[in-house]
Design an enzyme around this catalytic site. Sequence first.
Site, short mmCIF file in Angstrom:
data_model
loop_
_atom_site.label_atom_id
_atom_site.label_comp_id
_atom_site.label_asym_id
_atom_site.label_seq_id
_atom_site.Cartn_x
_atom_site.Cartn_y
_atom_site.Cartn_z
N MET A 1 1.23 39.00 10.77
CA MET A 1 1.74 39.82 9.68
C MET A 1 2.53 39.01 8.70
O MET A 1 2.48 37.81 8.62
CB MET A 1 2.66 40.91 10.22
CG MET A 1 3.95 40.37 10.74
SD MET A 1 5.39 41.32 10.47
CE MET A 1 5.68 41.12 8.78
N ASN A 57 7.67 40.89 16.87
CA ASN A 57 7.23 41.78 15.79
C ASN A 57 5.84 42.35 16.09
O ASN A 57 5.72 43.07 17.09
CB ASN A 57 7.43 41.21 14.38
CG ASN A 57 6.88 39.84 14.12
OD1 ASN A 57 7.29 38.86 14.71
ND2 ASN A 57 5.93 39.74 13.20
N ASP A 58 4.84 42.05 15.30
CA ASP A 58 3.58 42.79 15.40
C ASP A 58 2.97 42.82 16.80
O ASP A 58 2.91 41.78 17.47
CB ASP A 58 2.50 42.14 14.53
CG ASP A 58 2.91 41.92 13.10
OD1 ASP A 58 4.04 42.24 12.74
OD2 ASP A 58 2.07 41.39 12.35
N PRO A 59 2.39 43.97 17.18
CA PRO A 59 1.52 43.99 18.36
C PRO A 59 0.24 43.22 18.02
O PRO A 59 -0.28 43.34 16.90
CB PRO A 59 1.22 45.48 18.56
CG PRO A 59 1.40 46.10 17.21
CD PRO A 59 2.45 45.28 16.50
#
Length: 590
Positions: A1, A57-59
């Site tokens: 991301m 943070n992002d999966p």
Amino acid sequence: MAARLPLAACIVAFHLCLLLLPSSSLRRLSEAETAEVRHGVGIRPAYHFLPAKNWQNDPNGPMYHNGVYHLFYQYNPLGATWGSGNLSWGHSVSRDLVNWAALDIALDPTAPFDHNGCWSGSTTILPGGMPALMYTGRIDNAKVQVQNVAFPRNPADPLLRDWVKPAYNPVISLPADVPGEYFRDPTTAWVGRDSMWRMAIAAKVGGPNGIASTLIYRSKDFRHWKRNDLPLYTSRAASMVECPDLFPVAEPGTEEGRLGYASGTASGAMRHVLKLSVTNMTQDYYAIGRYDDVADTFVPEVDGERSVEDCRTWRRFDYGHVYASKSFFDTRKNRRVLWAWASESDSQYDDLARGWSGVQIVPRKVWLDGDGKQLRQWPIEEIETLRRKRVAALQEAHVNAGGVNEISGAGAQTDVDAIFEIPSLEEAETFEPNWLLDPQKLCEEKGACVPGGVGPFGLLVMASGDLREHTAVFFRVFRHNRKYKVLMCTDLTRSTGRDKVYKAPYGGFVDIDIEQHQRSISLRTLIDHSVVESFGGGGRTCITARVYPVHAENNNSHVFLFNNGTGIVKVSRLEAWTLATAAVNVVHGG
Ligand SMILES: *[C@@H]1O[C@H](CO)[C@@H](O)[C@H](O)[C@H]1NC(C)=O
Ligand SMILES: *[C@@H]1O[C@H](CO)[C@@H](O)[C@H](O)[C@H]1NC(C)=O
Ligand SMILES: *[C@@H]1O[C@H](CO)[C@@H](O)[C@H](O)[C@H]1NC(C)=O
Ligand SMILES: *[C@@H]1O[C@H](CO)[C@@H](O)[C@H](O)[C@H]1NC(C)=O
């Protein structure tokens, strides 16, 4: 991301720029500042996914494979801040999506094609059952982004502990018309009618002021990839999108479309969902539409005030504090499951003092609503295995105008499921058309403490006994063109006595005809210390908030029903359970 530009921290903390100092000063907290910081007692979630410590943070790359659920996630192994260049893929496994065991890091930034960070991506299960990770690597000091692939060293290992990055990486280099820092987040790949693989990648096309695009690449062998001339979708209005997700949904009432992209080709009878994460707003938007599986283009089917061109007008999975969502098709239960990141909303000082930052939402089942216009989401049923004590089971209770009723026994780890019934809609306030575009602003103007006609009514959660601190999750019904418009809000105004906490108003409309629904509306809320996840109207509108009440340190949180409208609200059904603590990446001595 997320491109974390010089203002990286601002994006992460959602506009809290003023609170954040340049990272060079982060290690030099004064004693007074340190003392101000809450150390996370009473705040750390008990059943939401987070690593034992540090930043996430992002999966990334969720999948179900050989009886095991895998979740990878953007992870900084060195601390509780973002750490762009050190981002790795953390890796955990589970049998039930609730309890998780932490494994070694799956990808770390050590290869020439990713030494400035292993950023987000997805998994695809190749024919024969071999999983492949496709991820974004940042390669040089200019932080140019490329796409890489990795495979398990031993595909027979049930936990897939060890991942190998072939030396032939990157498999996709930066295209000439894309600036270096704007090319990322490959999706799960799928096979088209021509038997070729396809995957989507977010890119800004045409220079620094380019267009937010989602490109399609095709491949025969998963190694040599070629870009389609046409993008899947472009949105001129947004400057950059990231973390695209494209998946089929079954038409209401049919069995079709139950197969996810990873396991089958698209059939003409399905519709598709395109989700885009708009970088500069840190918000996810989705549209239901038609994917043309020959041209590889997506045309959104929009209604009302929404526009085809501007993805920022689309619906949202969650009108609260989540970003960078990613779904996968769960072949164990034939359902699509959604993950998303809910960052902290207090300051970076607090993150450092606590030693951790960022949680994932409780995984949600996602499906197309019977109206064919919107998705519905519901916490996966496995979360109910954590239910312990049933603290409330009411039928036909009332909450009087101005009333507050405690759900006694409910606290900081609670699942509340209620149906509110409105005896009369006579008193509904009149809706002004200019409110249509900005439910969030409407929630700001008409918070829980602004009495209304029908509503505000709902729950006060993470509340101190004296109600000085509370987070209000509520509905308000308006009269609109001889119909009714339902607004759902999460109001953080009084969520904490601390300052330096971002308290956004969160809100979305609930797209139901409340008269057709016996003047009833349901609200399910999962309370987990600093996370409040709410599902309105059977999961048509969802709002996740992060809250940091001071009283939580004393393990003494309460839950109340409230009604600040002028008429009685009936609670036709209410159930509430305390929830146990899940085993989430618990560190055992060896
Ligand atoms: C990455 O880690 C190194 C220590 O190994 C540290 O010096 C550097 O500042 C980190 N980079 C970022 C962007 O956090
Ligand atoms: C995001 O970018 C778009 C396009 O450049 C711009 O119109 C919009 O104002 C930006 N929004 C924010 C919140 O910065
Ligand atoms: C309800 O409205 C009254 C009057 O504005 C206010 O004092 C009270 O705090 C409100 N209740 C909630 C839960 O906001
Ligand atoms: C609250 O609960 C936590 C975790 O169970 C415990 O560590 C802490 O001591 C408790 N605090 C109080 C004031 O009881």
